[in-house]
Design a protein around this motif. Structure first.
Motif, PDB file in Angstrom:
ATOM      1  N   ARG A   1      10.576  -2.147  12.534  1.00  0.00           N
ATOM      2  CA  ARG A   1       9.349  -2.002  11.560  1.00  0.00           C
ATOM      3  C   ARG A   1      10.117  -0.781  10.563  1.00  0.00           C
ATOM      4  O   ARG A   1      10.483   0.284  11.006  1.00  0.00           O
ATOM      5  N   LEU A   2       9.914  -1.015   9.165  1.00  0.00           N
ATOM      6  CA  LEU A   2      10.455   0.057   8.294  1.00  0.00           C
ATOM      7  C   LEU A   2       9.149   0.302   7.260  1.00  0.00           C
ATOM      8  O   LEU A   2       8.323  -0.645   6.923  1.00  0.00           O
ATOM      9  N   PHE A   3       9.664   1.411   6.614  1.00  0.00           N
ATOM     10  CA  PHE A   3       8.707   1.571   5.222  1.00  0.00           C
ATOM     11  C   PHE A   3       9.499   1.089   4.034  1.00  0.00           C
ATOM     12  O   PHE A   3      10.415   1.329   3.749  1.00  0.00           O
ATOM     13  N   ALA A   4       8.782   0.096   3.412  1.00  0.00           N
ATOM     14  CA  ALA A   4       9.455  -0.567   2.283  1.00  0.00           C
ATOM     15  C   ALA A   4       9.912   0.222   0.974  1.00  0.00           C
ATOM     16  O   ALA A   4      10.767  -0.057   0.681  1.00  0.00           O
ATOM     17  N   CYS A   5       9.161   1.314   0.931  1.00  0.00           N
ATOM     18  CA  CYS A   5       9.479   2.343  -0.014  1.00  0.00           C
ATOM     19  C   CYS A   5      10.952   3.150   0.263  1.00  0.00           C
ATOM     20  O   CYS A   5      11.365   3.701  -0.876  1.00  0.00           O
ATOM     21  N   LEU A   6      11.354   3.039   1.373  1.00  0.00           N
ATOM     22  CA  LEU A   6      12.654   3.563   1.815  1.00  0.00           C
ATOM     23  C   LEU A   6      13.673   2.805   1.699  1.00  0.00           C
ATOM     24  O   LEU A   6      14.898   3.384   2.027  1.00  0.00           O
ATOM     25  N   PHE A   7      13.707   1.525   1.433  1.00  0.00           N
ATOM     26  CA  PHE A   7      14.883   0.510   1.739  1.00  0.00           C
ATOM     27  C   PHE A   7      14.883  -0.566   0.512  1.00  0.00           C
ATOM     28  O   PHE A   7      13.840  -0.692  -0.161  1.00  0.00           O
TER      29      PHE A   7
ATOM     30  N   CYS B   1       3.088   7.777   4.717  1.00  0.00           N
ATOM     31  CA  CYS B   1       1.916   7.267   5.098  1.00  0.00           C
ATOM     32  C   CYS B   1       1.925   6.016   5.880  1.00  0.00           C
ATOM     33  O   CYS B   1       1.288   5.685   6.830  1.00  0.00           O
ATOM     34  N   GLY B   2       3.062   5.499   5.748  1.00  0.00           N
ATOM     35  CA  GLY B   2       3.507   4.143   6.576  1.00  0.00           C
ATOM     36  C   GLY B   2       2.502   3.101   6.090  1.00  0.00           C
ATOM     37  O   GLY B   2       2.481   2.032   6.702  1.00  0.00           O
ATOM     38  N   GLY B   3       1.740   3.131   4.644  1.00  0.00           N
ATOM     39  CA  GLY B   3       0.989   2.030   4.430  1.00  0.00           C
ATOM     40  C   GLY B   3       1.873   0.826   3.878  1.00  0.00           C
ATOM     41  O   GLY B   3       1.141  -0.139   4.055  1.00  0.00           O
ATOM     42  N   CYS B   4       3.055   1.035   3.500  1.00  0.00           N
ATOM     43  CA  CYS B   4       4.146  -0.110   3.232  1.00  0.00           C
ATOM     44  C   CYS B   4       4.807  -0.803   4.154  1.00  0.00           C
ATOM     45  O   CYS B   4       5.854  -1.110   4.199  1.00  0.00           O
ATOM     46  N   SER B   5       4.423  -0.600   5.439  1.00  0.00           N
ATOM     47  CA  SER B   5       5.109  -0.987   6.703  1.00  0.00           C
ATOM     48  C   SER B   5       5.387  -2.309   6.654  1.00  0.00           C
ATOM     49  O   SER B   5       4.674  -3.314   6.374  1.00  0.00           O
ATOM     50  N   VAL B   6       6.704  -2.855   6.883  1.00  0.00           N
ATOM     51  CA  VAL B   6       7.191  -4.255   6.887  1.00  0.00           C
ATOM     52  C   VAL B   6       8.095  -4.457   8.266  1.00  0.00           C
ATOM     53  O   VAL B   6       8.536  -3.154   8.640  1.00  0.00           O
ATOM     54  N   ASP B   7       8.241  -5.833   8.597  1.00  0.00           N
ATOM     55  CA  ASP B   7       9.067  -5.845   9.766  1.00  0.00           C
ATOM     56  C   ASP B   7      10.311  -6.552   9.069  1.00  0.00           C
ATOM     57  O   ASP B   7      10.247  -7.679   8.741  1.00  0.00           O
ATOM     58  N   LEU B   8      11.541  -5.911   9.591  1.00  0.00           N
ATOM     59  CA  LEU B   8      12.968  -6.734   9.153  1.00  0.00           C
ATOM     60  C   LEU B   8      12.919  -7.714  10.609  1.00  0.00           C
ATOM     61  O   LEU B   8      13.270  -7.190  11.668  1.00  0.00           O
ATOM     62  N   LEU B   9      13.308  -8.720  10.295  1.00  0.00           N
ATOM     63  CA  LEU B   9      13.241  -9.890  11.234  1.00  0.00           C
ATOM     64  C   LEU B   9      14.817 -10.307  11.542  1.00  0.00           C
ATOM     65  O   LEU B   9      15.270 -10.602  12.572  1.00  0.00           O
ATOM     66  N   GLU B  10      15.409 -10.434  10.321  1.00  0.00           N
ATOM     67  CA  GLU B  10      16.813 -10.814  10.456  1.00  0.00           C
ATOM     68  C   GLU B  10      17.685 -10.134   9.092  1.00  0.00           C
ATOM     69  O   GLU B  10      17.051  -9.863   8.125  1.00  0.00           O
TER      70      GLU B  10
ATOM     71  N   ASP C   1       0.904  -1.255   0.019  1.00  0.00           N
ATOM     72  CA  ASP C   1      -0.136   0.059   0.052  1.00  0.00           C
ATOM     73  C   ASP C   1       0.826   1.333   0.025  1.00  0.00           C
ATOM     74  O   ASP C   1       1.093   1.699   1.100  1.00  0.00           O
ATOM     75  N   THR C   2       1.098   1.696  -1.146  1.00  0.00           N
ATOM     76  CA  THR C   2       2.031   2.821  -1.366  1.00  0.00           C
ATOM     77  C   THR C   2       1.302   4.040  -1.490  1.00  0.00           C
ATOM     78  O   THR C   2       1.203   4.705  -2.314  1.00  0.00           O
ATOM     79  N   ARG C   3       0.354   4.413  -0.779  1.00  0.00           N
ATOM     80  CA  ARG C   3      -0.604   5.361  -0.892  1.00  0.00           C
ATOM     81  C   ARG C   3      -0.259   7.081  -0.888  1.00  0.00           C
ATOM     82  O   ARG C   3      -0.638   7.953  -1.316  1.00  0.00           O
ATOM     83  N   CYS C   4       1.115   7.073  -0.468  1.00  0.00           N
ATOM     84  CA  CYS C   4       1.903   8.402  -0.505  1.00  0.00           C
ATOM     85  C   CYS C   4       2.693   8.472  -1.740  1.00  0.00           C
ATOM     86  O   CYS C   4       3.686   9.299  -1.973  1.00  0.00           O
ATOM     87  N   ALA C   5       2.644   7.541  -2.608  1.00  0.00           N
ATOM     88  CA  ALA C   5       3.567   7.442  -3.697  1.00  0.00           C
ATOM     89  C   ALA C   5       4.939   7.137  -3.229  1.00  0.00           C
ATOM     90  O   ALA C   5       6.103   7.901  -4.137  1.00  0.00           O
TER      91      ALA C   5
ATOM     92  N   SER D   1      -4.113   1.324  12.561  1.00  0.00           N
ATOM     93  CA  SER D   1      -4.654   0.061  11.843  1.00  0.00           C
ATOM     94  C   SER D   1      -5.691   0.447  11.036  1.00  0.00           C
ATOM     95  O   SER D   1      -6.344  -0.635  10.326  1.00  0.00           O
ATOM     96  N   GLY D   2      -5.591   1.423  10.294  1.00  0.00           N
ATOM     97  CA  GLY D   2      -6.585   1.751   9.371  1.00  0.00           C
ATOM     98  C   GLY D   2      -6.306   1.260   7.870  1.00  0.00           C
ATOM     99  O   GLY D   2      -5.264   0.873   7.719  1.00  0.00           O
ATOM    100  N   THR D   3      -7.464   0.868   7.244  1.00  0.00           N
ATOM    101  CA  THR D   3      -7.276   0.355   5.860  1.00  0.00           C
ATOM    102  C   THR D   3      -8.607   0.799   5.156  1.00  0.00           C
ATOM    103  O   THR D   3      -9.467   1.100   5.589  1.00  0.00           O
ATOM    104  N   ARG D   4      -8.519   0.393   3.918  1.00  0.00           N
ATOM    105  CA  ARG D   4      -9.522   0.641   2.884  1.00  0.00           C
ATOM    106  C   ARG D   4     -10.493  -0.282   3.256  1.00  0.00           C
ATOM    107  O   ARG D   4     -10.385  -1.446   3.832  1.00  0.00           O
ATOM    108  N   ALA D   5     -11.947   0.087   2.703  1.00  0.00           N
ATOM    109  CA  ALA D   5     -12.894  -1.092   2.762  1.00  0.00           C
ATOM    110  C   ALA D   5     -12.708  -2.342   1.876  1.00  0.00           C
ATOM    111  O   ALA D   5     -12.956  -1.965   0.549  1.00  0.00           O
ATOM    112  N   ALA D   6     -12.261  -3.156   2.267  1.00  0.00           N
ATOM    113  CA  ALA D   6     -11.919  -4.603   1.496  1.00  0.00           C
ATOM    114  C   ALA D   6     -11.990  -5.818   2.327  1.00  0.00           C
ATOM    115  O   ALA D   6     -12.270  -5.591   3.589  1.00  0.00           O
TER     116      ALA D   6
END
Length: 534
Positions: A64-70, A38-47, A29-33, A324-329
């Motif tokens: 926790r990181l934003f996937a669009c920045l890494f 926006c934090g929509g593309c948040s993922v967790d680096l585990l190792e 979810d890259t809603r901020c382009a 925990s916001g999301t679109r209606a889906a």
């Protein structure tokens, strides 16, 4: 909230994680382009390690990181967990149903029996779209298709997309391609195939949407909409050939594409169409239509004339910027019921895990908080809330938070006090816009004959919840009517009624636009409506 885990080997090719996951058919979810806002593309680096694409810095350790920045590291593997909430659902909850006033038939000529062939009515929303195939002869709806507006990968709101067009000359055409070729054309073809209709049998395509969407559908840069004095390039009806709209592959197609007229930069064809089909335009009593969304658009018939305004509610109603916001889906909590120490949830898609919370459920939370004494007037969690719902409420990193599935569930969607503050700001913007309009024309809320709630959000909203938290101040339940996707309805009426387009063009020029930022009362109304009516 459940997650999926992915393991990656080192790679010398520096690519954003969003691109890497897209190749795996995991559309984040890259809603901020992809600008890390926006934090929509948040993922967790585990190792392992990842590399910041802007600084070149290597990061490691669980975080926790934003996937669009890494990007992946050239020297280290990485194990990454992707929460379900961060993935765009493949199925939308877009609304294609609508109500049309029975009085609309007066003064219009039906095309029934006068014209053969088929037409296509389209609503282009900022987030979702709806495409409807109509048999002109009897106005029969043969097929309806909905999907996400593929422009969402460039940002989830019109202002973000406008800014892209201001800074990147190529972006206007990219956004046009995303909506016309990646979104609408496949839906049109699906609708035709389902009904065994050939493209050559289509007479016209009628498109309704907000002013920015109309510009982008036409391939016109909307940059002037984003800066004072907020002047659109066009508001009148715009006609294109099918080739101009959908590309050179359709040079031989003799199909007209018609974009319905808008009123101003932030009063679009969508709410104008809604004012027509709901009956607001022809009402002899004070009546209003409100489209609750990122831009709360409304048109009021004062009984003596038409006035309109747009209020910047922001994207909170669509879950953006909320923990925990999301679109209606599928997987989104659409409604919730909090009573007697227990919590009951309605989840879109049925008996599946909850992955997030959409705007309608947030209103239920506010309303339950008001009725049950769980929230203070400023939106803070009360001691009663924390005591009666001890299994659900805990201290979080930034204040109290309510875990919908209980504090023992590590995947539980949650609502924080910060989320409530954002919701109250959005609620206050819409409420203050309504009060400013009514105050300016000396109309009490009780004088309104009808308050029509339009759009997908309004269609699924529990009206009692909306009223309880003060979205429509002083409005009573019996005054409110849900009218659905009136933007799509306007496009449908433009196909069915011979004079509808000219009439829309006429009334668009007669609507007085109220600039809320210039109204001396708006700020006071906004501050007052930041409170809950506890």
């Amino acid at each position: 909230m459940k997650s999926s885990i992915y393991k990656f080997d080192p790679t010398d090719r520096m690519r954003r994680l969003t691109e890497v996951f897209s190749e795996l058919s995991v559309n984040l979810d890259t809603r901020c382009a992809e600008i890390g806002k926006c934090g929509g593309c948040s993922v967790d680096l585990l190792e392992g390690e990842l590399v910041n694409i802007h600084t070149g810095e290597t990061v490691s350790g669980k975080q926790r990181l934003f996937a669009c920045l890494f990007s992946l590291s050239p020297t280290s593997s990485a194990t990454i967990s992707v929460p379900e909430k961060s993935v765009i659902s493949k199925k939308t909850n877009a609304v294609s149903k609508f109500k049309i006033s029975s009085d609309l038939t007066q003064g219009f000529t039906d095309r029934t029996g006068n014209k053969k062939g088929y037409s296509i009515a389209i609503d282009v929303g900022t987030t979702t779209v709806a495409v409807m195939l109509v048999k002109i002869e009897n106005a029969e709806v043969l097929s309806t298709k909905t999907d996400f507006n593929m422009q969402i990968k460039y940002g989830d709101n019109v202002l973000t997309r406008i800014k892209h067009c201001q800074t990147d000359k190529a972006m206007t055409q990219k956004l046009k391609h995303a909506i016309m070729c990646e979104t609408l054309l496949p839906l049109i073809m699906k609708a035709l195939g389902e009904s065994s209709v050939e493209l050559s049998e289509i007479e016209e395509v009628v498109i309704s949407g907000n002013t920015t969407m109309q510009h982008l559908c036409a391939g016109v840069n909307p940059q002037t909409i984003g800066v004072a004095p907020f002047t659109p390039v066009f508001t009148e009806v715009k006609r294109l050939s099918f080739m101009e709209a959908f590309g050179e592959d359709f040079e031989s197609c003799n199909i007209d594409v018609l974009l319905l007229p808008s009123v101003s930069a932030y009063l679009g064809a969508d709410v104008l169409a809604g004012a027509l089909v709901s009956g607001v335009v022809e009402s002899v009593k004070p009546t209003i239509i409100v489209d609750v969304g990122t831009n709360g658009e409304m048109i009021l018939n004062t009984g003596c004339g038409l006035v309109g305004c747009s209020t910047a509610a922001g994207p909170a109603f669509e879950g953006a910027g909320l923990s925990s916001g999301t679109r209606a889906a599928d997987g989104a909590v659409s409604h919730m019921y909090i009573s007697g120490g227990s919590v009951t949830l309605d989840i879109i898609g049925g008996d599946i895990d909850a992955v997030g919370i959409c705007g309608t459920a947030y209103f239920d939370f506010l309303a339950n908080g008001v009725h049950g004494g769980l929230l203070s007037s400023t939106g803070r969690f009360t001691h009663k809330f924390m005591d009666e719902y001890a299994e659900y409420v805990r201290e979080g990193d930034s204040g109290m938070e309510f875990c919908l599935l209980g504090i023992s569930n590590e995947y539980s969607p949650k609502i924080t006090e910060g989320d409530v503050a954002s919701l109250l700001q959005a609620k206050a913007a819409v409420a203050a816009g309504l009060e400013t309009m009514l105050n300016r024309y000396n109309i009490d809320a009780s004088d309104l004959d009808k308050v029509y709630l339009a759009g997908g959000f309004g269609m699924y909203l529990n009206v009692e919840s909306a009223l309880a938290c003060g979205l429509l101040p002083e409005v009573m339940l019996e005054q409110v009517e849900l009218v659905g996707n009136t933007s799509l309805a306007g496009a449908y009426v433009a196909i069915d009624k011979a004079e509808a387009v000219d009439y829309l063009s006429s009334i668009a020029t007669k609507i007085e636009v109220v600039e809320l930022n210039l109204d001396e009362d708006f700020e006071d109304f906004y501050i007052d409506n930041m409170m809950l009516p506890c």
